[in-house]
Scaffold this active site. Structure first.
Site, short mmCIF file in Angstrom:
data_model
loop_
_atom_site.label_atom_id
_atom_site.label_comp_id
_atom_site.label_asym_id
_atom_site.label_seq_id
_atom_site.Cartn_x
_atom_site.Cartn_y
_atom_site.Cartn_z
N GLY A 198 37.12 -58.13 16.68
CA GLY A 198 36.31 -58.68 15.59
C GLY A 198 34.87 -58.95 15.97
O GLY A 198 34.25 -58.22 16.75
N SER A 199 34.34 -60.05 15.44
CA SER A 199 32.90 -60.30 15.46
C SER A 199 32.28 -60.56 16.82
O SER A 199 31.06 -60.71 16.92
CB SER A 199 32.58 -61.48 14.52
OG SER A 199 32.91 -61.14 13.19
#
Length: 560
Positions: free
Chosen positions: A277-278
């Site tokens: 993810g981020s």
């Protein structure tokens, strides 16, 4: 005149006396020979009994393996603390053809070695083979208890045994060796040839046991609190590439690897690949700055719907106004990150990921290093999803190594599990300009002071980082149960970045008091704060507010 008859009698007497003397002499010789032979026989019997009592009987015609004579060098941490060593232990064997009563012998052995399996024991004792191993690695106390049973057909031999005095701590790094002293995992396997050389010196690893314990302990508490399936943590010196700690929870005891579950033996930090993810977004920020396709002040219309191919890019917490790069990162905007990545282009993105080592296994000494899962077909949608950590799966260790250049001035440093010295010098190459790295470092600090990473703020240590929350992919799409992976990539101290910290949880759950949130900011970030506050003093990192107070200056807001 001499009587002839007297002369004959005298000769006869002399002859008889000589015969008697000769017979007595021969008898005495025979006696002496018999005594000597008897003495030799007694000596041989005594020697045989001594050999049997000390070393156990040598099975005639048995398949008794030759003794293991390997001494194998110790493994230590960077401070000389022993992680693996070799001790002499006793191994118990049986010669079934000499065992008097199988059932009685089995019961007797179980009375002093209750961990043995009775059915298996009876099978070995009643075997038609000449030799059977019963138990390996007995302690002197256990050996004496078996010896005191007085059961025939049992014997001992001394063998070296690999022992891990720290138990579960650093088990995935140290690994383990089998009864034949062959390394099967971790450092034991990676350095098997070196450890096996005669008079080899101890192998010093890069890890610090104090830091290792702090990371593992924090992860254990985190798994309990967030009911996660597993967790991984990495601490790396971003200037030297030395891995100071690498923990995977659950752990296992290398002293008894056969009893450990497959899950506990698996090194999630180096072998489990996740869409993280981020935590990938700082790399995209660096990409935009390095390709000069955007600036720190340009604002992007993240408040509007953004469609790529046939997919709308969404933000968990949509902004109502356009955002510039620092806010895109601090608020973790997928739309803004996607726009930046598309501007830079797929070729530049792939080259940066390759330069950061994210297209290959982590190039360190252990065999435990999983290959990343990368898209074969790289279209615009791939460029977009990879920019915020989807569509590419890497290990937590790989992300930690790749993030170091973002904070250390732009240098990719080859990671190592060995302590750096003249024989193992630092190897690095420039992958980012110093100015780009400085801007990314500033933005990651802003994430912690004013963005999604506030819960990672360890007062006085200038933590910088980025949250990452990703849905777990399943068959035919992402997991409909809502399972997630949460991570926090960070570095400290901000004033002079030295250590990378990566924390990852697999499938954490919501906790009372967190208002139903279970993203990285609510678990991985909190664990990062705990880890930094515990290990910073061990690593001689001085609190910035304390240092500035000593100089007569108030603590700066940037370091809060």
């Amino acid at each position: 005149m001499t009587d002839p008859s007297y002369s004959r009698r005298n000769v006869q007497h002399v002859t008889v006396a000589d015969d008697e003397f000769q017979a007595v002499s021969e008898g005495r010789i025979r006696i002496r020979i018999g005594v000597v032979a008897f003495a030799i026989m007694i000596v041989l019997i005594v020697l045989r009994l001594a050999e049997t009592s000390i070393f156990g009987p040598k099975p005639a015609g048995s398949t008794l393996p030759q003794a293991i004579t390997t001494t194998r060098a110790d493994i230590t941490d960077r401070n000389g603390e022993v992680l693996a060593t070799t001790l002499l232990t006793y191994s118990l064997y049986a010669e079934p053809h000499i065992v008097w009563n199988v059932e009685e012998t089995a019961d007797a052995l179980l009375s002093v070695l209750p961990e043995l399996d009775r059915a298996e024991l009876v099978e070995h004792l009643g075997s038609k083979k000449n030799f059977e191993w019963i138990a390996r690695g007995l302690t002197p106390k256990e050996r004496q208890a078996v010896f005191a049973l007085g059961q025939p057909g049992l014997g001992f031999r001394q063998e070296p045994k690999r022992v891990y005095p720290r138990g579960t701590l650093a088990s995935h790094i140290v690994g383990y060796a089998d009864v034949g002293m062959v390394g099967l995992a971790g450092a034991e396997r990676a350095f098997h040839e070196e450890l096996s050389k005669p008079n080899a010196p101890a192998k010093a690893l890069s890890i610090d046991m104090r830091v290792q314990y702090a990371v593992a302990d924090s992860l254990m508490h985190g798994i309990e609190r967030y009911s996660a399936k597993s967790a991984a943590g990495v601490v790396m010196d971003m200037k030297t590439g030395e891995i100071i700690a690498m923990a995977s929870v659950p752990e296992f005891d290398p002293n008894a690897p056969a009893t450990a579950s497959t899950e506990s033996r698996f090194n999630h930090a180096a072998m489990s690949t996740y869409e993280l993810g981020s935590v990938f977004k700082p790399i995209t920020m660096a990409l935009a700055l390095e390709t000069q396709t955007s600036t720190l002040t340009e604002k992007f219309p993240v408040q509007k719907p953004f469609k790529v191919t046939n997919k709308f890019i969404r933000d968990d917490h949509p902004s109502k106004v356009p955002l510039a790069m620092p806010e895109i990162l601090s608020q973790s905007s997928n739309r803004g990150t996607a726009m930046l990545a598309l501007r830079a282009g797929a070729d530049a993105q792939k080259q940066m990921l390759r330069d950061f080592g994210l297209f290959d296994r982590v190039p360190y000494e252990l065999y435990e290093s999983a290959r990343p899962q990368v898209q074969n077909r790289w279209i615009d949608l791939t460029t977009v999803t990879v920019s915020y950590g989807h569509g590419i799966a890497v290990t937590p260790l790989a992300l930690a190594v790749a993030s170091a250049p973002l904070m250390n001035g732009g240098l990719y440093v080859t990671p190592t599990i060995l302590k750096r010295d003249a024989a193992n010098p630092v190897a690095s190459r420039r992958v980012l300009s110093d100015s780009t790295a400085k801007h990314v470092r500033d933005m990651m600090r802003y994430v912690v002071t004013d963005g999604t990473g506030r819960n990672a703020r360890a007062s006085g240590y200038g933590v910088m980082g980025k949250t990452g929350t990703a849905d777990k992919p399943g068959v035919g799409g992402y997991d409909d149960k809502g399972d997630i992976v949460t991570s926090f990539i960070s570095g400290f101290p901000y004033a002079d970045p030295r250590y990378v910290v990566m924390i990852t949880y697999d499938s954490p759950q919501t906790v009372e008091g967190d208002w139903g949130y279970r993203g990285a900011g609510w678990n991985a970030a909190k664990t990062t704060k705990d880890v930094v506050e515990r290990i910073a003093p061990m690593l001689a990192i001085e609190r910035l507010d304390a240092a500035m107070a000593q100089k007569g200056y108030p603590a700066q807001e940037a370091y809060r």
